[in-house]
Enzyme design. Structure first.
Site, PDB file in Angstrom:
ATOM      1  N   HIS A   6      53.308  91.677  98.784  1.00  0.00           N
ATOM      2  CA  HIS A   6      51.935  91.422  98.317  1.00  0.00           C
ATOM      3  C   HIS A   6      51.209  92.593  97.671  1.00  0.00           C
ATOM      4  O   HIS A   6      50.349  92.391  96.825  1.00  0.00           O
ATOM      5  CB  HIS A   6      51.050  90.948  99.485  1.00  0.00           C
ATOM      6  CG  HIS A   6      51.487  89.665 100.077  1.00  0.00           C
ATOM      7  ND1 HIS A   6      52.408  89.596 101.089  1.00  0.00           N
ATOM      8  CD2 HIS A   6      51.139  88.388  99.794  1.00  0.00           C
ATOM      9  CE1 HIS A   6      52.610  88.337 101.417  1.00  0.00           C
ATOM     10  NE2 HIS A   6      51.869  87.579 100.644  1.00  0.00           N
ATOM     11  N   GLU A  78      53.040  95.723 105.386  1.00  0.00           N
ATOM     12  CA  GLU A  78      53.649  96.224 104.147  1.00  0.00           C
ATOM     13  C   GLU A  78      53.434  97.730 103.979  1.00  0.00           C
ATOM     14  O   GLU A  78      54.321  98.440 103.499  1.00  0.00           O
ATOM     15  CB  GLU A  78      53.144  95.409 102.950  1.00  0.00           C
ATOM     16  CG  GLU A  78      53.640  93.959 103.054  1.00  0.00           C
ATOM     17  CD  GLU A  78      53.356  93.087 101.835  1.00  0.00           C
ATOM     18  OE1 GLU A  78      52.885  93.601 100.808  1.00  0.00           O
ATOM     19  OE2 GLU A  78      53.615  91.863 101.940  1.00  0.00           O
ATOM     20  N   ARG A 166      27.065  82.453 115.552  1.00  0.00           N
ATOM     21  CA  ARG A 166      25.952  82.350 114.607  1.00  0.00           C
ATOM     22  C   ARG A 166      25.541  80.890 114.478  1.00  0.00           C
ATOM     23  O   ARG A 166      26.389  80.024 114.279  1.00  0.00           O
ATOM     24  CB  ARG A 166      26.359  82.890 113.233  1.00  0.00           C
ATOM     25  CG  ARG A 166      26.357  84.395 113.142  1.00  0.00           C
ATOM     26  CD  ARG A 166      26.542  84.851 111.695  1.00  0.00           C
ATOM     27  NE  ARG A 166      26.082  86.215 111.519  1.00  0.00           N
ATOM     28  CZ  ARG A 166      26.856  87.287 111.726  1.00  0.00           C
ATOM     29  NH1 ARG A 166      28.109  87.150 112.095  1.00  0.00           N
ATOM     30  NH2 ARG A 166      26.352  88.498 111.562  1.00  0.00           N
ATOM     31  N   ARG A 221      22.194  92.002 115.882  1.00  0.00           N
ATOM     32  CA  ARG A 221      22.086  90.567 116.122  1.00  0.00           C
ATOM     33  C   ARG A 221      20.997  90.211 117.131  1.00  0.00           C
ATOM     34  O   ARG A 221      20.626  89.044 117.243  1.00  0.00           O
ATOM     35  CB  ARG A 221      23.445  90.033 116.579  1.00  0.00           C
ATOM     36  CG  ARG A 221      24.572  90.153 115.545  1.00  0.00           C
ATOM     37  CD  ARG A 221      24.416  89.164 114.418  1.00  0.00           C
ATOM     38  NE  ARG A 221      24.247  87.803 114.907  1.00  0.00           N
ATOM     39  CZ  ARG A 221      25.214  87.046 115.428  1.00  0.00           C
ATOM     40  NH1 ARG A 221      26.456  87.515 115.478  1.00  0.00           N
ATOM     41  NH2 ARG A 221      24.981  85.823 115.866  1.00  0.00           N
TER      42      ARG A 221
END
Ligand SMILES: O=P(O)(O)O[C@H]1O[C@H](CO)[C@@H](O)[C@H]1O
Ligand SMILES: O=c1cc[nH]c(=O)[nH]1
Length: 253
Positions: A6, A78, A166, A221
Site C-alpha cells: 500500500h 508495511e 457522542r 468533552r
C-alpha cells in the site's frame, strides 16, 4: 516498483531509517518533515503520505496512518517490513477529565482497547502498552519545550461517535455497550479519547517493536464538542514539535 502493498515505498527509499513518525492526518506529514533536515516527499497513496527527513544525520520516515486501527495496522506492518522498529504517533485528542485543558499535551502510557484491529494481533488479555523508552523520551521532549504533559491511560476507539459516546449525531443515541462509558472511563482516571493507539501499541508490544503516542488536546468533552480552529492549529503544532524532538532522542539511542 514498491516493496510493499500500500505505501508505495521501497526499503532503499528509507535510507536505513528505523524510526517512523506516524500522524493520523496525511496533511500533517509535510509539516513534520519540514522540521527536519532535507525533507523529501516519498509517496502518497490513499491515506498514506510519506516523507523522509534527517535528524542528526539519521534518516527518519514520516508516514500518515489515516484514521483508525485498520488503516494504522497496514501502515505499521508495511513500515516494519521496510525496517522500521520504532513508531512515534502524534495526534489530536479529546480530553475527558476536567483538569486536562485544551492546548495541553497527553502522552499515553497504555490504551483501553476499544478498537477491533488489535484483536487481530493479540487476544484481549494482552495489554495495549506503550514502550517505556519512547514514552520517557516523549515526556523529556515535552519538558525540554517547557511543557508538562499529562501521562496516563487513553481510550482508543474504532469510532469517533458511538465509541467516544457522542450524542451530537443524526440518531442521537449510542448502543448499550457505550451508554455511560465515558463516565466509567472518567471514574477510572482515563485521560482522553483518540483512535489509533490501541492498535499501534498492541501490534508493537506483541511483536517486539517500540511505540509511543503524544497528542494535543483540541477539545475537552466535559466542556465542548467542537474545537476552535485556531486553537487546534496551535495545539497540533506543539505536539508536532514534541514528536520531532522525541525522534531526535530515539535516533541517538
Ligand atoms: O489527529 P489524528 O492523528 O488523526 O488523531 C485523531 O483525530 C482523528 C479523529 O478526528 C483520529 O485519527 C484521532 O485519533
Ligand atoms: O474528541 C476527539 C478529538 C480528536 N480525536 C478523537 O478521536 N476524539
Amino acid at each position: 516498483m514498491s516493496d510493499v502493498f500500500h505505501l508505495g515505498l521501497t526499503k532503499a527509499m528509507l535510507d536505513g531509517a528505523n524510526v517512523a513518525i506516524v500522524p493520523g492526518d496525511p496533511e500533517r506529514v509535510k509539516r513534520i518533515a519540514e522540521l527536519m533536515d532535507n525533507p523529501t516527499f516519498l509517496a502518497s497513496h490513499r491515506e498514506y503520505t510519506s516523507y523522509l527527513g534527517y535528524l542528526d544525520g539519521k534518516a527518519v520516515v514520516v508516514c500518515s496512518t489515516g484514521i483508525g486501527g485498520p488503516s494504522t495496522s497496514i501502515a505499521v506492518e508495511e513500515l516494519a517490513q521496510l525496517g522500521i522498529d520504532t513508531f512515534l504517533r502524534v495526534g489530536t485528542t479529546g480530553a475527558i477529565q476536567e483538569h486536562v485543558k485544551v492546548g495541553e499535551v497527553i502522552v499515553s502510557q497504555a490504551s483501553v482497547r476499544l478498537d477491533g484491529a488489535s484483536l487481530h494481533f493479540a487476544p484481549m488479555e494482552f495489554p495495549a502498552v506503550a514502550d517505556f523508552t519512547c514514552t520517557t523520551a516523549m515526556v523529556e521532549a515535552c519538558r525540554d519545550a517547557g511543557i508538562e504533559p499529562h501521562v496516563g491511560v487513553t481510550a482508543s476507539s474504532d469510532t469517533f461517535y458511538p465509541g467516544q459516546e457522542r450524542y451530537d449525531t443524526v440518531s442521537g443515541r449510542v448502543t448499550r455497550r457505550f451508554a455511560g462509558s465515558m463516565k466509567e472511563w472518567q471514574d477510572m482516571g482515563v485521560l482522553n479519547y483518540e483512535m489509533e493507539s490501541a492498535t499501534l501499541f498492541t501490534m508493537c508490544a506483541s511483536q517486539g517493536w517500540s511505540a509511543g503516542c503524544v497528542a494535543g488536546v483540541i477539545v475537552n468533552r466535559t466542556q465542548q464538542e467542537i474545537p476552535d480552529e485556531e486553537t487546534m492549529k496551535q495545539t497540533e503544532s506543539h505536539a508536532v514539535n514534541i514528536v520531532v524532538n522525541t525522534a531526535r532522542k530515539m535516533v541517538a539511542k
